[in-house]
Write a protein that holds these residues in place. Sequence first.
Motif, PDB file in Angstrom:
ATOM      1  N   LYS A 158       3.858  20.933 -31.435  1.00 20.80           N
ATOM      2  CA  LYS A 158       4.811  20.196 -30.580  1.00 20.80           C
ATOM      3  C   LYS A 158       5.342  21.092 -29.470  1.00 20.80           C
ATOM      4  O   LYS A 158       5.507  20.665 -28.330  1.00 20.80           O
ATOM      5  N   MET A 159       5.629  22.366 -29.813  1.00 23.96           N
ATOM      6  CA  MET A 159       6.110  23.303 -28.791  1.00 23.96           C
ATOM      7  C   MET A 159       5.079  23.495 -27.686  1.00 23.96           C
ATOM      8  O   MET A 159       5.437  23.758 -26.536  1.00 23.96           O
ATOM      9  N   ALA A 160       3.798  23.359 -28.037  1.00 15.81           N
ATOM     10  CA  ALA A 160       2.713  23.495 -27.060  1.00 15.81           C
ATOM     11  C   ALA A 160       2.388  22.167 -26.375  1.00 15.81           C
ATOM     12  O   ALA A 160       1.447  22.094 -25.594  1.00 15.81           O
ATOM     13  N   GLY A 161       3.134  21.111 -26.693  1.00 13.78           N
ATOM     14  CA  GLY A 161       2.934  19.821 -26.049  1.00 13.78           C
ATOM     15  C   GLY A 161       1.937  18.915 -26.750  1.00 13.78           C
ATOM     16  O   GLY A 161       1.624  17.842 -26.261  1.00 13.78           O
ATOM     17  N   ILE A 162       1.436  19.318 -27.899  1.00 14.71           N
ATOM     18  CA  ILE A 162       0.469  18.500 -28.638  1.00 14.71           C
ATOM     19  C   ILE A 162       1.227  17.442 -29.445  1.00 14.71           C
ATOM     20  O   ILE A 162       2.141  17.750 -30.196  1.00 14.71           O
ATOM     21  N   GLY A 163       0.833  16.198 -29.244  1.00 14.45           N
ATOM     22  CA  GLY A 163       1.478  15.102 -29.951  1.00 14.45           C
ATOM     23  C   GLY A 163       2.757  14.612 -29.301  1.00 14.45           C
ATOM     24  O   GLY A 163       3.450  13.772 -29.844  1.00 14.45           O
ATOM     25  N   VAL A 164       3.044  15.123 -28.122  1.00 13.14           N
ATOM     26  CA  VAL A 164       4.273  14.748 -27.414  1.00 13.14           C
ATOM     27  C   VAL A 164       3.994  13.665 -26.379  1.00 13.14           C
ATOM     28  O   VAL A 164       4.764  12.730 -26.226  1.00 13.14           O
ATOM     29  N   GLU A 165       2.870  13.799 -25.674  1.00 13.55           N
ATOM     30  CA  GLU A 165       2.496  12.830 -24.636  1.00 13.55           C
ATOM     31  C   GLU A 165       2.044  11.515 -25.268  1.00 13.55           C
ATOM     32  O   GLU A 165       1.605  11.487 -26.407  1.00 13.55           O
ATOM     33  N   LYS A 166       2.120  10.419 -24.497  1.00 16.98           N
ATOM     34  CA  LYS A 166       1.732   9.107 -25.013  1.00 16.98           C
ATOM     35  C   LYS A 166       0.249   8.824 -24.824  1.00 16.98           C
ATOM     36  O   LYS A 166      -0.312   7.996 -25.520  1.00 16.98           O
ATOM     37  N   GLU A 167      -0.421   9.507 -23.901  1.00 12.44           N
ATOM     38  CA  GLU A 167      -1.835   9.288 -23.639  1.00 12.44           C
ATOM     39  C   GLU A 167      -2.544  10.615 -23.444  1.00 12.44           C
ATOM     40  O   GLU A 167      -1.915  11.628 -23.170  1.00 12.44           O
ATOM     41  N   GLY A 168      -3.855  10.579 -23.593  1.00 14.73           N
ATOM     42  CA  GLY A 168      -4.661  11.768 -23.350  1.00 14.73           C
ATOM     43  C   GLY A 168      -5.143  12.419 -24.638  1.00 14.73           C
ATOM     44  O   GLY A 168      -4.773  11.999 -25.743  1.00 14.73           O
TER      45      GLY A 168
END
Length: 126
Positions: A16-26
């Motif tokens: 999550k700190m690296a942005g994995i699983g935070v965005e809604k798409e991609g």
Amino acid sequence: AMVLNCAGAWSSEIAKMAGIGVEKEGPLSFALPVEPRLRYVYVFHCPDGPGLQTPMLIDPSGVYVRREGLGGMYVCGASPPQGEPEPDPNQTVADEEFFKNHIWPALARRVPAFECLKVGLLSFLY
């Protein structure tokens, strides 16, 4: 271009700190499905227990036991029974009641020498 996440039970928090699983798409929109689970491992002494040639024993209930070294020591444990809540992973003391009510009866049923044993409690997080 590549990252190896070696944070064990806390890998999803690092992701999550690296942005994995935070965005809604991609491609990085899916959260890493890893979470800490507390499991108790108990060490007990039973000088009259099975000998050195004893294999690891796993009861159908999920309770396991194996011999640990030469001094009559054994290591045992089990996961919580299905339908029961998971223990709090921040807990720092092993659950003596879980041993008395779930593990010890299964051990004594399988190996009568385990009816009388001395217990030292350890707690590990897997």
